[in-house]
Design a protein around this motif. Structure first.
Motif, PDB file in Angstrom:
ATOM      1  N   SER A 160       0.851  -1.189   0.000  1.00 57.49           N
ATOM      2  CA  SER A 160       0.000   0.000   0.000  1.00 57.49           C
ATOM      3  C   SER A 160       0.884   1.235   0.000  1.00 57.49           C
ATOM      4  CB  SER A 160      -0.923  -0.011   1.211  1.00 57.49           C
ATOM      5  OG  SER A 160      -0.156  -0.063   2.385  1.00 57.49           O
ATOM      6  N   ALA A 161       0.297   2.353  -0.443  1.00 57.66           N
ATOM      7  CA  ALA A 161       1.044   3.601  -0.549  1.00 57.66           C
ATOM      8  C   ALA A 161       1.507   4.032   0.839  1.00 57.66           C
ATOM      9  CB  ALA A 161       0.171   4.670  -1.175  1.00 57.66           C
ATOM     10  N   GLN A 162       2.797   4.257   1.000  1.00 57.69           N
ATOM     11  CA  GLN A 162       3.316   4.612   2.320  1.00 57.69           C
ATOM     12  C   GLN A 162       3.639   6.090   2.465  1.00 57.69           C
ATOM     13  OE1 GLN A 162       3.178   2.644   4.983  1.00 57.69           O
ATOM     14  NE2 GLN A 162       2.204   1.178   3.611  1.00 57.69           N
ATOM     15  N   SER A 163       3.878   6.769   1.371  1.00 57.21           N
ATOM     16  CA  SER A 163       4.096   8.207   1.492  1.00 57.21           C
ATOM     17  C   SER A 163       3.341   8.895   0.368  1.00 57.21           C
ATOM     18  CB  SER A 163       5.586   8.537   1.410  1.00 57.21           C
ATOM     19  OG  SER A 163       5.984   8.671   0.066  1.00 57.21           O
ATOM     20  N   GLY A 164       3.006  10.155   0.586  1.00 55.14           N
ATOM     21  CA  GLY A 164       2.341  10.920  -0.466  1.00 55.14           C
ATOM     22  C   GLY A 164       0.920  10.469  -0.694  1.00 55.14           C
TER      23      GLY A 164
ATOM     24  N   MET B 147      -0.635   0.068  -4.262  1.00 56.10           N
ATOM     25  CA  MET B 147       0.273   0.758  -5.182  1.00 56.10           C
ATOM     26  C   MET B 147       0.109   0.283  -6.625  1.00 56.10           C
ATOM     27  SD  MET B 147       2.356   2.880  -3.641  1.00 56.10           S
ATOM     28  CE  MET B 147       3.894   3.018  -4.518  1.00 56.10           C
ATOM     29  N   HIS B 148      -0.418  -0.928  -6.811  1.00 59.69           N
ATOM     30  CA  HIS B 148      -0.564  -1.532  -8.140  1.00 59.69           C
ATOM     31  C   HIS B 148       0.751  -1.617  -8.884  1.00 59.69           C
ATOM     32  CE1 HIS B 148      -4.809  -1.404  -7.473  1.00 59.69           C
ATOM     33  NE2 HIS B 148      -4.814  -0.101  -7.354  1.00 59.69           N
TER      34      HIS B 148
ATOM     35  N   ASN C 143     -15.226  -3.027   8.909  1.00 57.00           N
ATOM     36  CA  ASN C 143     -14.717  -4.392   8.825  1.00 57.00           C
ATOM     37  C   ASN C 143     -13.441  -4.397   7.996  1.00 57.00           C
ATOM     38  OD1 ASN C 143     -16.921  -5.477  10.258  1.00 57.00           O
ATOM     39  ND2 ASN C 143     -18.143  -5.357   8.384  1.00 57.00           N
ATOM     40  N   GLY C 144     -12.466  -5.132   8.471  1.00 57.92           N
ATOM     41  CA  GLY C 144     -11.218  -5.243   7.726  1.00 57.92           C
ATOM     42  C   GLY C 144     -10.312  -4.062   8.000  1.00 57.92           C
ATOM     43  N   ASP C 145      -9.314  -3.920   7.134  1.00 61.43           N
ATOM     44  CA  ASP C 145      -8.281  -2.922   7.329  1.00 61.43           C
ATOM     45  C   ASP C 145      -8.623  -1.659   6.559  1.00 61.43           C
ATOM     46  OD1 ASP C 145      -6.145  -2.819   8.885  1.00 61.43           O
ATOM     47  OD2 ASP C 145      -4.729  -3.773   7.503  1.00 61.43           O
ATOM     48  N   HIS C 146      -8.611  -0.529   7.220  1.00 68.56           N
ATOM     49  CA  HIS C 146      -8.928   0.720   6.538  1.00 68.56           C
ATOM     50  C   HIS C 146      -7.888   1.774   6.867  1.00 68.56           C
ATOM     51  CE1 HIS C 146     -12.914  -0.566   5.170  1.00 68.56           C
ATOM     52  NE2 HIS C 146     -12.844  -1.338   6.249  1.00 68.56           N
ATOM     53  N   ARG C 147      -7.742   2.700   5.968  1.00 71.90           N
ATOM     54  CA  ARG C 147      -6.808   3.793   6.210  1.00 71.90           C
ATOM     55  C   ARG C 147      -7.593   5.055   6.533  1.00 71.90           C
ATOM     56  NH1 ARG C 147      -1.549   5.040   2.797  1.00 71.90           N
ATOM     57  NH2 ARG C 147      -1.283   2.894   3.502  1.00 71.90           N
ATOM     58  N   VAL C 148      -7.285   5.632   7.691  1.00 68.03           N
ATOM     59  CA  VAL C 148      -7.919   6.884   8.090  1.00 68.03           C
ATOM     60  C   VAL C 148      -6.942   8.002   7.781  1.00 68.03           C
ATOM     61  CG1 VAL C 148      -8.946   8.154   9.968  1.00 68.03           C
ATOM     62  CG2 VAL C 148      -9.144   5.667   9.900  1.00 68.03           C
ATOM     63  N   ILE C 149      -7.397   8.929   6.935  1.00 75.09           N
ATOM     64  CA  ILE C 149      -6.527   9.992   6.458  1.00 75.09           C
ATOM     65  C   ILE C 149      -7.039  11.324   6.979  1.00 75.09           C
ATOM     66  CG2 ILE C 149      -5.653  11.159   4.393  1.00 75.09           C
ATOM     67  CD1 ILE C 149      -6.501   8.426   2.936  1.00 75.09           C
ATOM     68  N   SER C 150      -6.148  12.103   7.580  1.00 78.31           N
ATOM     69  CA  SER C 150      -6.501  13.474   7.907  1.00 78.31           C
ATOM     70  C   SER C 150      -6.165  14.295   6.669  1.00 78.31           C
ATOM     71  CB  SER C 150      -5.701  13.950   9.111  1.00 78.31           C
ATOM     72  OG  SER C 150      -5.902  15.327   9.290  1.00 78.31           O
ATOM     73  N   GLY C 151      -7.203  14.837   6.020  1.00 82.26           N
ATOM     74  CA  GLY C 151      -6.985  15.517   4.745  1.00 82.26           C
ATOM     75  C   GLY C 151      -7.576  14.682   3.622  1.00 82.26           C
ATOM     76  N   THR C 152      -7.115  14.950   2.396  1.00 86.12           N
ATOM     77  CA  THR C 152      -7.675  14.234   1.249  1.00 86.12           C
ATOM     78  C   THR C 152      -6.782  13.056   0.847  1.00 86.12           C
ATOM     79  OG1 THR C 152      -6.471  15.506  -0.360  1.00 86.12           O
ATOM     80  CG2 THR C 152      -8.582  16.414   0.351  1.00 86.12           C
ATOM     81  N   VAL C 153      -7.303  12.247  -0.065  1.00 79.64           N
ATOM     82  CA  VAL C 153      -6.539  11.080  -0.508  1.00 79.64           C
ATOM     83  C   VAL C 153      -5.275  11.468  -1.273  1.00 79.64           C
ATOM     84  CG1 VAL C 153      -8.444   9.440  -0.595  1.00 79.64           C
ATOM     85  CG2 VAL C 153      -7.997  10.891  -2.561  1.00 79.64           C
ATOM     86  N   LEU C 154      -5.204  12.690  -1.768  1.00 81.01           N
ATOM     87  CA  LEU C 154      -4.023  13.074  -2.536  1.00 81.01           C
ATOM     88  C   LEU C 154      -2.921  13.647  -1.642  1.00 81.01           C
ATOM     89  CD1 LEU C 154      -5.365  14.724  -5.810  1.00 81.01           C
ATOM     90  CD2 LEU C 154      -4.757  12.356  -5.375  1.00 81.01           C
ATOM     91  N   THR C 155      -3.315  14.442  -0.654  1.00 80.22           N
ATOM     92  CA  THR C 155      -2.297  15.185   0.085  1.00 80.22           C
ATOM     93  C   THR C 155      -2.377  14.985   1.594  1.00 80.22           C
ATOM     94  OG1 THR C 155      -3.763  17.084   0.143  1.00 80.22           O
ATOM     95  CG2 THR C 155      -2.176  17.001  -1.644  1.00 80.22           C
TER      96      THR C 155
ATOM     97  N   GLU D   9      -7.587  -0.235   3.077  1.00 79.61           N
ATOM     98  CA  GLU D   9      -6.187  -0.520   2.774  1.00 79.61           C
ATOM     99  C   GLU D   9      -6.174  -1.538   1.638  1.00 79.61           C
ATOM    100  OE1 GLU D   9      -3.427   0.653   3.647  1.00 79.61           O
ATOM    101  OE2 GLU D   9      -3.605   1.588   5.620  1.00 79.61           O
ATOM    102  N   GLY D  10      -5.164  -1.500   0.796  1.00 75.80           N
ATOM    103  CA  GLY D  10      -5.086  -2.463  -0.304  1.00 75.80           C
ATOM    104  C   GLY D  10      -3.844  -3.300  -0.152  1.00 75.80           C
ATOM    105  N   GLU D  11      -3.920  -4.334   0.623  1.00 78.85           N
ATOM    106  CA  GLU D  11      -2.716  -5.136   0.858  1.00 78.85           C
ATOM    107  C   GLU D  11      -2.843  -6.565   0.363  1.00 78.85           C
ATOM    108  OE1 GLU D  11      -1.903  -4.110   4.968  1.00 78.85           O
ATOM    109  OE2 GLU D  11      -0.525  -2.563   4.252  1.00 78.85           O
ATOM    110  N   GLU D  12      -3.806  -6.769  -0.555  1.00 79.29           N
ATOM    111  CA  GLU D  12      -3.966  -8.089  -1.161  1.00 79.29           C
ATOM    112  C   GLU D  12      -3.093  -8.159  -2.409  1.00 79.29           C
ATOM    113  OE1 GLU D  12      -5.792 -11.115  -0.913  1.00 79.29           O
ATOM    114  OE2 GLU D  12      -5.634 -10.407   1.158  1.00 79.29           O
TER     115      GLU D  12
END
Lengths: 398, 448
Positions: free
Chosen positions: A41-45, B368-369, B295-307, B329-332
């Motif tokens: 998964s994306a770790q930075s940026g 990251m793909h 449910n499952g793994d999630h990413r909590v972001i302060s701000g937007t997905v870009l920055t 989260e995308g860890e599969e």
């Protein structure tokens, strides 16, 4: 799918630190990441990422080359049986099988040798294996004549990968197009196997029909000023469809056009380079047409008088423009630079082809030349941007 | 006089999970956290001890490089803990809020005394709202900026709607704008979305320059806007702030209290209930997502997905952020992920089928793909980078640490957020934003 993943997980400990084959981790890693895009998964940026990666880009190029490869195999069979005078009695499958028998070993040798070297360098330098060779490995057999011995393919590949790429740091760092480096090496090291009229058609040493000639159209034009010979009078249709002798992948303009469409629709290759290579080639063709009467020999006069647009369907202009010139690493990197880069490839390619009968394949040399000049073109494009900014600063302070 | 500017290059990434335009009050949390790491490029020096009581608006720490720049507590309460990381780096100050909030009182300057205004903003901890280009750091109070830019719309995916978050704060906004006008001898630019009718709040504002921008993201980035209105030259400084910051400053001007509260969007397709909250920076994420099952793994972001920053479920709302975004989260690992033309993947290249569905909303995760590679593909950054700057060449000059080249190629005009789309679309998966930050820090250090 789960089972394959478990298998990878099972053997992984042997390749990680402290494992029995620790040194070969890049090899393991290459196979694992080939089967599974890692779940990183994306770790930075940015937290979301585009679905494309270098493997996807490279596989798109390989898909684009597939029509040329398949047609090339069929044409190898066709030319072979035609030389023996039995083409009419052969089924499609016979031609295809004969072609595959000749061409697939070259593909295998190119991939085995090239990837082998990539693996060795990845192990020495402890970096992961790059996808770049997936494309180069397919291009190398496609730009070779069918009769070249396999060991020459291997040696050329070694030269291309080591000297053309790895000494600079691998994919992304090379200055010259690796596949063309391989071809140029073979061309200068083993000229008798790379030019002339004996190598483009496999006759297997058997008796050929009367008046047979295995020369390519460019070869004929350089020696006689005529496209065809008594054996075969190559017309426009043959040049476009590709039932002519030549390097394996270069003959069919239709197959190449299909590939070009895949590359342009997916946006993997630059339309600027392709389009301006055509503009450059046509410009040079027109210049030759205009000045044909000043040629130094009758053959050359005939060659210069070849209608300018025919240069696009003769020889390897199309293949080189679509698959070689558009290599993003060795080409110009700025959008404006790509215009000049493409233009000069077409321009010089046709110039070398017509003016220098020793090098009928001018496109190879033109692209290698422009590979070397690409950084200079980019330099001037970027310099213009820098100057603009400097001027703005001067005005602001004035 | 208003100006119309069209941004051609860029990319709108449509994501599922935008916040419903309903405003609610987040439950009052048990603890707030002020995180010095929210402020780029400062070294914090503590002013408080554990157990001490502070008022809302009282300083907690200051910047080592400029003692005038102070950072205030958003609430009144007791300092519960001072959290430090490796090498004793100050990570967070935890504050237990009082039941009854008490605000520090600040004396408002009368008339149009610029110095007194700056002193008030510094003293109240509102100064960090005012940031500068180049470098995208807190403005230097001693500088005289060429102009001030306020970006009145946000084009990032799932970003808080600016018109919605400032509605009801008209008076404070106009008051804050007055303060902005005092801060510069140049113009104050309000940069608005030209593709929709302009909010009367911005249209009615007096004595400002209105610029209408049309086009895809990053048209809402203040860096892009400055570049198209008046590109920054070496030696020039432009200040910028965002509408909610202006509202907070206006509130301070009217009431004499440092009230940092703002409206925050809770977004992202991991959540079932998504809406807007009125909250303070430093509010724990949990008080927004209260009661929602994940449910499952999630990413909590302060701000937007870009920055935005990775905050985590136990994280806090950052000082500058107006969104909490939660995506899976995308860890599969993906079986032959590079070969299969998966329609659920988004791509700006046309090597995947997403280009055939331009209106589709995507439910993306953090995968990251692909793996990191050297620069190979050319021309892809340029498609999403609406600057008269060569992005790859600039990044390469940063990689080789050539400061002169960075200057020549226009590093003063950009910040990491302007490169966020380049990072998203990068085939080679390079960490573009952190590279740009590294370059900015290098130049800043060299010139200071």
């Amino acid at each position: 799918m789960k089972a394959i993943h478990n298998l990878f997980e099972k053997v992984k400990p042997s390749f990680t630190e402290g494992g029995k084959w620790e040194k070969f981790f890049p090899v393991y890693d290459a196979f694992e990441t080939f089967a599974f895009v890692p779940g990183h998964s994306a770790q930075s940026g940015a937290h979301i990422r585009d679905g494309v990666d270098l493997k996807r880009t490279m596989v798109t190029v390989i898909m684009a080359m597939t029509p040329a490869l398949l047609f090339g195999m069929w044409n190898v069979g066709l030319q072979h049986y035609k030389a023996l005078g039995v083409a009419d009695q052969m089924a499609f499958l016979d031609l295809m099988l004969f072609g595959a028998w000749k061409v697939l070993p070259m593909v295998v040798v190119s991939y085995a040798v090239g990837l082998g070297i990539e693996f060795i360098f990845a192990i020495i330098n402890k970096h992961s294996i790059n996808e770049g060779y997936l494309v180069s490995g397919m291009l190398i057999p496609l730009v070779m004549p069918v009769d070249i011995p396999l060991w020459m393919v291997a040696v050329s590949t070694v030269f291309a990968v080591v000297i053309g790429k790895e000494v600079f740091g691998g994919t992304g760092m090379n200055i010259l197009n690796p596949a063309l480096t391989a071809r140029a090496f073979a061309f200068f090291a083993y000229p008798s196997w790379m030019s002339g009229d004996k190598v483009w058609v496999n006759t297997g040493g058997e008796a050929v029909v009367d008046g047979y000639s295995g020369a390519t159209i460019l070869g004929n034009l350089a020696t006689t000023g005529q496209a065809g010979t008594a054996y075969a009078d190559w017309g426009i249709a043959e040049m476009i469809i590709g039932t002519i002798p030549g390097s394996i992948g270069e003959t069919s303009k239709i197959a190449i056009l299909l590939g070009a469409m895949i590359l342009l629709i997916t946006g993997v290759a630059s339309w600027r380079i392709m389009f301006f290579s055509a503009v450059g080639a046509l410009t040079m063709g027109l210049i030759f047409n205009a000045f044909a009467e000043y040629a130094i020999s009758p053959e050359q006069q005939a060659f210069m008088a070849v209608p300018y647009w025919q240069h696009l369907i003769i020889g390897s202009w199309a293949f080189a423009t679509v698959f070689m010139a558009t290599d993003p690493v060795s080409g110009a990197q700025t959008e404006k630079g790509k215009i000049w880069y493409g233009f000069f490839i077409g321009f010089f390619g046709i110039m070398i082809r017509v003016f220098n009968p020793a090098y009928p394949e001018g496109m190879m040399l033109a692209i290698l030349l422009m590979n070397v000049f690409a950084p200079l073109i980019d330099h001037y494009v970027v310099e213009a941007n820098i100057k603009r900014r400097a001027k703005r600063l001067k005005l602001a302070n004035a | 006089m208003s100006k119309d500017i069209r941004i051609k290059r860029g990319l709108d990434i449509r994501l599922k999970g935008s916040a419903e335009k309903v405003l609610s009050q987040a439950p009052v949390p048990g603890v707030y956290a002020v995180q010095p790491t929210d402020f780029t490029g400062i070294t914090p020096k503590l002013l408080v001890k554990e157990g001490e009581h502070v008022l809302a608006g009282a300083p907690l720490f200051y910047s080592k490089d400029d003692e005038r720049v102070r950072f205030s507590s958003p609430v009144s309460g007791e300092i519960a803990a001072i959290v430090r990381g490796a090498k004793r780096k100050l990570l967070a100050i935890h504050i237990l809020p009082d039941k009854e909030q008490k605000f520090a009182e600040f004396k408002r300057p009368d008339g149009s005394d610029r110095e007194a205004l700056i002193a008030l903003l510094l003293e109240s901890g509102m100064w960090p709202f005012i940031r500068q280009r180049p470098y995208a750091v807190i403005a230097n109070p001693s500088d005289a900026p060429k102009s001030i830019h306020i970006s009145c719309f946000n084009t990032e995916p799932l970003a808080a709607d600016v018109d919605f978050v400032v509605s009801g704060s008209e008076e404070d906004f106009q008051e804050g704008l007055k303060a902005m006008k005092m801060l510069t001898s140049g113009k104050v630019h309000l940069n608005v979305d030209g593709s929709v009718p302009v909010n009367s709040l911005f249209e009615k504002a007096e004595g400002i320059q209105l610029n209408r921008f049309k086009g895809p993201h990053p048209a809402g980035n203040v860096g892009v806007q400055i570049h198209h209105v008046e590109p920054i030259n070496k030696g020039e400084v432009v200040w910028y702030a965002y509408p909610q910051d202006v509202v907070a400053i206006g509130r301070l001007m009217r009431t004499g209290k440092a009230d940092f509260s703002k409206v925050v969007a809770l977004a992202g397709h991991s959540l079932q209930q998504r809406k807007y909250f009125k909250a303070l920076p430093g509010t724990p994420v949990k008080s927004f997502t209260d009661g929602q099952e994940l449910n499952g793994d999630h990413r909590v972001i302060s701000g937007t997905v870009l920055t935005g920053n990775k905050a985590g479920m136990d994280g806090y709302l950052g000082f500058y952020h107006s969104e909490i975004t939660v995506i899976p989260e995308g860890e599969e690992p993906e079986f032959f992920g590079w070969l299969i033309p998966d329609p659920t993947k988004f791509s700006n290249s046309r090597t995947l089928p997403s280009w055939l569905m331009p209106r589709k909303e995507y439910a993306l995760d953090t995968n990251m793909h692909g793996e990191e590679r050297a620069f190979v593909v050319t021309g892809e950054y340029e498609k999403v980078f609406p600057f008269d700057i060569y992005p790859v060449q600039l990044l390469k000059s940063i990689l080789v640490e050539d400061i002169e080249k960075m200057e020549q190629l226009g590093i003063y005009e950009v910040a990491e957020e302007d490169f966020a789309l380049c990072e998203v679309v990068c085939t080679s998966k390079l960490p573009v934003q952190s590279m740009v930050r590294k370059g900015l820090d290098m130049v800043r250090k060299e010139l200071s």
